[in-house]
Design an enzyme around this catalytic site. Structure first.
Site, PDB file in Angstrom:
ATOM      1  N   PHE A 120     -12.157 -16.049  10.182  1.00  0.00           N
ATOM      2  CA  PHE A 120     -11.201 -14.948  10.291  1.00  0.00           C
ATOM      3  C   PHE A 120      -9.807 -15.528  10.295  1.00  0.00           C
ATOM      4  CE2 PHE A 120     -11.268 -10.381  11.831  1.00  0.00           C
ATOM      5  CZ  PHE A 120     -12.303  -9.996  11.009  1.00  0.00           C
ATOM      6  N   GLN A 233       0.845  -4.335  15.848  1.00  0.00           N
ATOM      7  CA  GLN A 233       0.228  -5.078  14.752  1.00  0.00           C
ATOM      8  C   GLN A 233      -0.044  -4.188  13.542  1.00  0.00           C
ATOM      9  OE1 GLN A 233      -3.994  -6.875  14.942  1.00  0.00           O
ATOM     10  NE2 GLN A 233      -2.637  -8.632  14.632  1.00  0.00           N
ATOM     11  N   HIS A 235      -2.127  -4.228  10.349  1.00  0.00           N
ATOM     12  CA  HIS A 235      -3.214  -4.947   9.685  1.00  0.00           C
ATOM     13  C   HIS A 235      -2.875  -4.998   8.204  1.00  0.00           C
ATOM     14  CE1 HIS A 235      -7.156  -6.066   8.254  1.00  0.00           C
ATOM     15  NE2 HIS A 235      -7.544  -6.266   9.496  1.00  0.00           N
ATOM     16  N   LEU A 249      -9.301   1.193   7.754  1.00  0.00           N
ATOM     17  CA  LEU A 249      -9.285  -0.261   7.724  1.00  0.00           C
ATOM     18  C   LEU A 249     -10.209  -0.858   6.665  1.00  0.00           C
ATOM     19  CD1 LEU A 249      -8.032  -2.636   9.371  1.00  0.00           C
ATOM     20  CD2 LEU A 249     -10.319  -2.921  10.312  1.00  0.00           C
ATOM     21  N   GLU A 252     -10.922  -7.522   7.823  1.00  0.00           N
ATOM     22  CA  GLU A 252     -10.507  -8.867   7.480  1.00  0.00           C
ATOM     23  C   GLU A 252     -11.699  -9.710   7.019  1.00  0.00           C
ATOM     24  OE1 GLU A 252      -7.586 -10.204  10.206  1.00  0.00           O
ATOM     25  OE2 GLU A 252      -8.118 -12.301   9.962  1.00  0.00           O
ATOM     26  N   ARG A 283      -2.221 -12.279  10.727  1.00  0.00           N
ATOM     27  CA  ARG A 283      -2.038 -10.929  10.187  1.00  0.00           C
ATOM     28  C   ARG A 283      -0.588 -10.599   9.886  1.00  0.00           C
ATOM     29  NH1 ARG A 283      -6.608  -7.685  13.681  1.00  0.00           N
ATOM     30  NH2 ARG A 283      -8.312  -8.474  12.410  1.00  0.00           N
ATOM     31  N   HIS A 348      -2.433  -0.962  13.363  1.00  0.00           N
ATOM     32  CA  HIS A 348      -3.774  -1.326  13.770  1.00  0.00           C
ATOM     33  C   HIS A 348      -3.943  -1.539  15.267  1.00  0.00           C
ATOM     34  CE1 HIS A 348      -7.745  -2.763  13.065  1.00  0.00           C
ATOM     35  NE2 HIS A 348      -7.514  -3.973  13.524  1.00  0.00           N
ATOM     36  N   ARG A 383      -1.863 -10.399  17.555  1.00  0.00           N
ATOM     37  CA  ARG A 383      -3.240 -10.603  17.984  1.00  0.00           C
ATOM     38  C   ARG A 383      -4.069 -11.223  16.877  1.00  0.00           C
ATOM     39  NH1 ARG A 383      -8.248  -7.696  17.449  1.00  0.00           N
ATOM     40  NH2 ARG A 383      -7.188  -6.110  16.224  1.00  0.00           N
TER      41      ARG A 383
HETATM   42  C1  LIG Z   1     -11.000  -0.124  12.276  1.00  0.00           C
HETATM   43  C2  LIG Z   1     -10.835  -1.123  13.367  1.00  0.00           C
HETATM   44  C3  LIG Z   1     -11.508  -2.332  13.311  1.00  0.00           C
HETATM   45  C4  LIG Z   1     -11.363  -3.273  14.328  1.00  0.00           C
HETATM   46  N1  LIG Z   1     -12.055  -4.446  14.234  1.00  0.00           N
HETATM   47  C5  LIG Z   1     -11.948  -5.343  15.239  1.00  0.00           C
HETATM   48  C6  LIG Z   1     -12.697  -6.565  15.189  1.00  0.00           C
HETATM   49  O1  LIG Z   1     -13.433  -6.821  14.255  1.00  0.00           O
HETATM   50  N2  LIG Z   1     -12.555  -7.436  16.204  1.00  0.00           N
HETATM   51  C7  LIG Z   1     -11.747  -7.181  17.276  1.00  0.00           C
HETATM   52  O2  LIG Z   1     -11.686  -7.999  18.167  1.00  0.00           O
HETATM   53  N3  LIG Z   1     -11.032  -6.024  17.351  1.00  0.00           N
HETATM   54  C8  LIG Z   1     -11.122  -5.113  16.359  1.00  0.00           C
HETATM   55  N4  LIG Z   1     -10.392  -3.940  16.426  1.00  0.00           N
HETATM   56  C9  LIG Z   1      -9.627  -3.642  17.636  1.00  0.00           C
HETATM   57  C10 LIG Z   1     -10.552  -3.162  18.746  1.00  0.00           C
HETATM   58  O3  LIG Z   1     -11.579  -2.387  18.217  1.00  0.00           O
HETATM   59  C11 LIG Z   1      -9.850  -2.335  19.791  1.00  0.00           C
HETATM   60  O4  LIG Z   1      -8.673  -2.942  20.161  1.00  0.00           O
HETATM   61  C12 LIG Z   1     -10.722  -2.189  21.028  1.00  0.00           C
HETATM   62  O5  LIG Z   1     -11.955  -1.657  20.652  1.00  0.00           O
HETATM   63  C13 LIG Z   1     -10.086  -1.364  22.102  1.00  0.00           C
HETATM   64  O6  LIG Z   1     -11.032  -1.111  23.097  1.00  0.00           O
HETATM   65  P1  LIG Z   1     -10.667  -0.396  24.452  1.00  0.00           P
HETATM   66  O7  LIG Z   1     -11.913  -0.359  25.240  1.00  0.00           O
HETATM   67  O8  LIG Z   1      -9.489  -1.045  25.042  1.00  0.00           O
HETATM   68  O9  LIG Z   1     -10.219   1.057  24.065  1.00  0.00           O
HETATM   69  P2  LIG Z   1     -10.886   2.217  23.125  1.00  0.00           P
HETATM   70  O10 LIG Z   1     -12.131   1.773  22.475  1.00  0.00           O
HETATM   71  O11 LIG Z   1      -9.775   2.687  22.313  1.00  0.00           O
HETATM   72  O12 LIG Z   1     -11.315   3.283  24.183  1.00  0.00           O
HETATM   73  C14 LIG Z   1     -10.415   4.113  24.814  1.00  0.00           C
HETATM   74  C15 LIG Z   1     -11.156   5.120  25.644  1.00  0.00           C
HETATM   75  O13 LIG Z   1     -10.221   5.831  26.444  1.00  0.00           O
HETATM   76  C16 LIG Z   1     -10.435   7.212  26.321  1.00  0.00           C
HETATM   77  N5  LIG Z   1      -9.176   7.929  26.556  1.00  0.00           N
HETATM   78  C17 LIG Z   1      -8.002   7.810  25.887  1.00  0.00           C
HETATM   79  N6  LIG Z   1      -7.085   8.650  26.398  1.00  0.00           N
HETATM   80  C18 LIG Z   1      -7.700   9.298  27.424  1.00  0.00           C
HETATM   81  C19 LIG Z   1      -7.285  10.303  28.347  1.00  0.00           C
HETATM   82  N7  LIG Z   1      -6.055  10.817  28.340  1.00  0.00           N
HETATM   83  N8  LIG Z   1      -8.179  10.754  29.242  1.00  0.00           N
HETATM   84  C20 LIG Z   1      -9.447  10.262  29.279  1.00  0.00           C
HETATM   85  N9  LIG Z   1      -9.885   9.306  28.440  1.00  0.00           N
HETATM   86  C21 LIG Z   1      -9.016   8.845  27.527  1.00  0.00           C
HETATM   87  C22 LIG Z   1     -10.982   7.381  24.944  1.00  0.00           C
HETATM   88  O14 LIG Z   1     -11.670   8.589  24.788  1.00  0.00           O
HETATM   89  C23 LIG Z   1     -11.893   6.171  24.852  1.00  0.00           C
HETATM   90  O15 LIG Z   1     -13.121   6.452  25.474  1.00  0.00           O
HETATM   91  C24 LIG Z   1     -10.514  -3.003  15.420  1.00  0.00           C
HETATM   92  C25 LIG Z   1      -9.830  -1.791  15.464  1.00  0.00           C
HETATM   93  C26 LIG Z   1      -9.976  -0.860  14.445  1.00  0.00           C
HETATM   94  C27 LIG Z   1      -9.217   0.404  14.495  1.00  0.00           C
END
Ligand SMILES: Cc1cc2nc3c(=O)[nH]c(=O)nc-3n(C[C@H](O)[C@H](O)[C@H](O)COP(=O)(O)OP(=O)(O)OC[C@H]3O[C@@H](n4cnc5c(N)ncnc54)[C@H](O)[C@@H]3O)c2cc1C
Ligand code: SF4
Ligand code: SF4
Ligand code: FES
Lengths: 570, 242
Positions: A120, A233, A235, A249, A252, A283, A348, A383
């Site tokens: 990556f 960031q 992407h 997306l 990568e 990135r 992203h 990142r």
């Molecule tokens: C298409 C894509 C591909 C990616 N690929 C990778 C990868 O290959 N490797 C990598 O390391 N990272 C990757 N990322 C980044 C990574 O997926 C995210 O940064 C990470 O999953 C974030 O996880 P989280 O648990 O912090 O939040 P999230 O998964 O965003 O979860 C947030 C949670 O909070 C809840 N929430 C939000 N607001 C409220 C509210 N007001 N009240 C109650 N609940 C709320 C939501 O419903 C959800 O359940 C990718 C991102 C995208 C978009």
């Protein structure tokens, strides 16, 4: 208006990877736990993660270890990452991956049966443990399964609109159950914010609908400062065509597995910008290169550049990138085993977010913790791919631990009744037929951000944005929608617009103040990096007004500094 | 050019009956049904209820019946000047296009979780070939379109858990290091016998999972073996073929 009251030791906001891992940990440590999520359980933004999770298990490249991962993360984060958090990230990621495997996750395998790893951008070695291009889905399903078989209460489709505090420590939160249209008052001893990022502040993003930065705004409103909010960031590769696919997306992994970038003249332009790492540079570097090719007229007719993987052969592509194959087939009618993809940068990830204590994930308000994308600190100014999935598991677990420990010692506090009534009023006031539709205003806000807070920024643009955002904020006082609170999309938009406009202001202010170019933040009027800015923009909330301050990066202890090549300024 | 989109509107709390309401939406090239529905909810009637999240066919939130066929709204393009969108009919209605799918979480809870054999220590090794079989089922995005199309589910009067949950059980059963077998339970407790392998479920699956061929039929066979032919089962176990 009526409300239901529920109680737990620990309240987790968010059911993404960070929230679920935190909930698991807190429960295992004996705390009673409620998880609240805006979307359905199992559908959080994390399901979209594709490429993999970075952990130096060294199954493919035996020379890899945490020290190299540490150096990669610090260097590519443009030396803004907090060393203590980065050290925890890289040292604990392998164990978090093996633990997922023990929970039942099935990673792709090496020929000798171990967890497979892929290359990556800007990772020295092949380091990303993965499940085809659906790694996030496997992580969420594995944790979801675990949670469903535990005594943890999940309340999904509940949007939290307020965090209550009592004399400087947390007392609970207010939520609106979207499905039922009813309010819920959560009483808790400690609270973990794990609500993810804020990609939907921009017009073109890879993020899901729920990423409006609610959690950052909730924290800010509770008096917790935000950090590095200018660090967004882009992407390098999002879809550009057709319109409904814009921003989605293109992982990568396509480049990791051998894909190359070409401009409309057929030139492999990354040879020019980054002769050594080429398509697999960090990135920010690749995104700026693509942006430059497009703005200088060497883009495709839909405003992108080409990405080609067809030379790797059909069987390989179908095994390694099944999701991408399917995505291009169904969204664009393009067969990537034969034809080139068209791609351009897409918003992203938020490196910035809630300021936390590096060792405990605690915030400035007692009893409130934050982890995952919503928190700042690990990724610095840029990142690395795969580091976020590692982050959400490592710091999810940590936040769960510290929140449970805090809860064991704390007592429930009473939530002031007038606070509850006021906070409910803050939501129900939007149910006003004569109010203005929030959606066109939200569109305007996104447009401002995309135009002026994009890949390349300058003072004039940022000042314009600031002015316009403030105008949007003042107009937002008159928004309102018809209908009842039950599954009312418009009502949710009102709540979100309020959150988004607060954050937008913090972001632009921070970007204005950072008069240098570093990592993902590029100023055309200050094109080089400056020693004076080796630190964090902190956006505090002083009686409702954002106030900026600057905090230098904490110096690394010698044992770690040795691992990293020294930062150079030209 | 405009598209005429007919959307089912019904709030069970206040309306006796639902009805389809027509909206005119400006057409854009490549527009998906979700885009059109969102246009309505953003600019025409903000009280319209619709559930979506990723807009990239990855989260499984936006399942609906489009011109009567169960599909994902974000993955379905608008190809003519009119389209009809209604909620899934196998689940209770919340409002408009949104259904209550929470019963599925109870079903997921009722399936025994992954249980590795005790001999597993150190770094786990598994063959890529063995992993792939289970991985097919792990692509499931829990959209529940397969449940919506299944005639057994629509009858509401059997105890059949439904195709999504059979592949959930199969995805764990086919984990190379899992030590349990869920087939008998699927048959005896979860009504797998009601499924008469019509394959409608695998036809609508957006992840193209071969639900019937690769999960339902093997689980049915295994259950039959276990119930009627314990010897074969014993041999299989000894040979390590799950
Ligand atoms: C298409 C894509 C591909 C990616 N690929 C990778 C990868 O290959 N490797 C990598 O390391 N990272 C990757 N990322 C980044 C990574 O997926 C995210 O940064 C990470 O999953 C974030 O996880 P989280 O648990 O912090 O939040 P999230 O998964 O965003 O979860 C947030 C949670 O909070 C809840 N929430 C939000 N607001 C409220 C509210 N007001 N009240 C109650 N609940 C709320 C939501 O419903 C959800 O359940 C990718 C991102 C995208 C978009
Ligand atoms: S094959 Fe079985 S589960 Fe699938 S639709 Fe037919 S009856 Fe339902
Ligand atoms: S098996 Fe396919 S149709 Fe059924 S819920 Fe999963 S993804 Fe949807
Ligand atoms: S919105 Fe996620 S599958 Fe359609």
């Amino acid at each position: 208006m009526d409300y239901e009251r529920v109680e737990s030791d620990v309240l987790v906001l968010g059911a993404g990877g960070a929230g679920l891992r935190a909930a698991l940990e807190a429960r295992e440590r004996g705390a009673s736990v409620i998880v609240v999520s805006k979307s359905l359980l199992g559908k959080a933004h994390t399901v979209m993660a594709e490429g993999g999770i970075a952990a130096s298990v060294a199954n493919v490249d035996s020379k890899d270890n945490w020290k190299v991962h540490f150096s990669d993360t610090i260097v590519e984060g443009a030396y803004l990452g907090d060393w203590e958090m980065v050290e925890m990230l890289v040292k604990e990621a392998p164990e978090r991956v093996y633990e997922l495997e023990r929970f039942g996750a099935l990673f792709d395998r090496t020929p000798d049966g171990k967890i497979m790893q892929r290359a990556f951008g800007a990772h020295t070695y092949r380091r990303l443990c993965h499940v085809g291009d659906k790694t996030g889905l496997e992580i969420i399903r594995t944790l979801e399964d675990r949670i469903l078989h535990m005594d943890v209460k999940v309340m999904d489709e509940v949007v939290v609109t307020k965090i209550f505090t009592e004399k400087g420590s947390v007392s609970g939160a207010l939520g609106l159950s979207i499905r039922e249209g009813k309010f819920i008052v959560f009483s808790c001893k400690s609270l973990i914010i794990a609500t993810g990022g804020a990609g939907r502040l921009f017009l073109v993003t890879s993020n899901s609908w729920e990423t409006n930065g609610d959690g950052m705004s909730l924290a800010y409103m509770a008096g917790i400062p935000l950090q590095d909010m200018e660090m967004v960031q882009f992407h390098p590769t999002g879809m550009v065509h057709p319109s409904d696919a814009k921003g989605i997306l293109v992982t990568e992994s396509v480049r990791g597995e051998g894909g190359i970038l070409l401009n409309s003249k057929g030139e492999r332009f990354m040879l020019k910008y980054s002769p050594e790492r080429k398509e697999l540079d960090a990135r920010d570097v690749v995104a700026r290169a693509i942006h430059k090719e497009i703005t200088e007229g060497r883009g495709t007719k839909h405003g992108g550049v080409y990405l080609d993987i067809s030379h790797m052969g059909r069987a390989f592509i179908l095994k390694k990138l099944p999701g991408m194959y399917d995505q291009f087939m169904s969204f664009a009618g393009i067969d990537i085993t034969k034809d080139m993809m068209e791609v351009a940068p897409t918003v992203h990830y938020f490196m910035g977010g809630i300021k936390v204590d590096p060792s405990t994930s605690a915030t400035s308000v007692d009893g409130i913790f934050a982890s995952g994308e919503v928190a700042a600190g690990v990724h610095g100014a840029n990142r690395l791919g795969g580091n976020s999935l590692a982050d959400i598991l490592v710091f999810g677990k940590r936040a769960g631990k510290y929140a449970a420990e805090y809860a064991h010692k704390a007592a429930h506090k009473t939530i002031n009744n007038s606070d509850i009534i006021d906070s409910i009023g803050d939501v129900t006031k939007y149910l006003n037929q004569k109010g203005e539709n929030p959606n066109p205003l939200m569109d305007r806000l996104r447009k401002e951000m995309s135009t002026h807070m994009g890949i390349i920024r300058d003072e004039d643009g940022l000042k314009t944005a600031l002015h316009n955002i403030r105008e949007i904020r003042s107009k937002a006082a008159y928004i309102g929608v018809s209908g009842t609170p039950k599954f009312n999309q418009g009502l949710i938009s009102c709540i979100e617009l309020a959150n988004m406009s607060v954050l937008a202001e913090c972001m632009v202010l921070s970007a204005l103040e950072r008069k240098e170019s570093r990592g993902a933040h590029t100023r055309s009027d200050y094109p080089s990096k400056s020693r004076a800015f080796k630190g964090h923009m902190i956006c505090g909330n002083k009686n409702g007004k954002p106030v900026l301050s600057f905090e230098p990066v904490r110096p690394m202890p010698a044992r770690l500094a040795r691992l990293v090549k020294e930062e150079v300024y030209v | 050019m405009n598209v005429c989109i007919k959307i089912f509107r019904h709030d069970p709390a206040s309306d006796e009956q639902g009805r389809f309401v027509e909206y005119d939406v400006p057409f854009e090239e490549g527009m998906s049904v979700l885009d059109a529905v969102n246009y309505v909810s953003n600019y025409i009637d903000t009280s319209l209820s619709v559930r979506w999240n990723c807009k990239a066919a990855r989260c499984g939130s936006c399942a609906a019946e489009i011109d009567n066929i169960p599909k994902l709204m974000c993955k379905t393009k608008i190809t003519s000047d009119s389209v009809t969108v209604g909620p899934m009919r196998a689940f209770p209605l919340v409002k408009d296009l949104v259904t209550d799918i929470t019963s599925n979480y109870d079903k997921l809870r009722s399936i025994k979780p992954f249980t590795p054999g005790k001999a597993q220590s150190g770094v786990w090794r598994m063959n890529e070939d063995d992993v792939v079989r289970s991985q097919e089922f792990r692509k499931c995005i829990e959209c529940y379109l397969c449940m919506d199309v299944c005639h057994v589910m629509r009858l509401h009067n059997t105890n059949y858990v439904g195709p999504r949950h059979v592949i959930k059980a199969a995805s764990i059963d086919m984990h190379p290091l899992d030590s349990l077998d869920r087939s008998v339970e699927l048959k005896e407790k979860h009504g797998l016998g009601y499924c008469n392998v019509t394959k409608c479920c695998q036809d609508v699956c957006p992840e193209k999972i071969q639900i019937t061929d690769n999960a339902i039929i093997p689980e049915k066979e295994r259950a039959a073996d276990a119930i009627y032919d314990p010897i074969i089962r014993l041999i299989r176990k000894i040979r390590g073929v799950k």
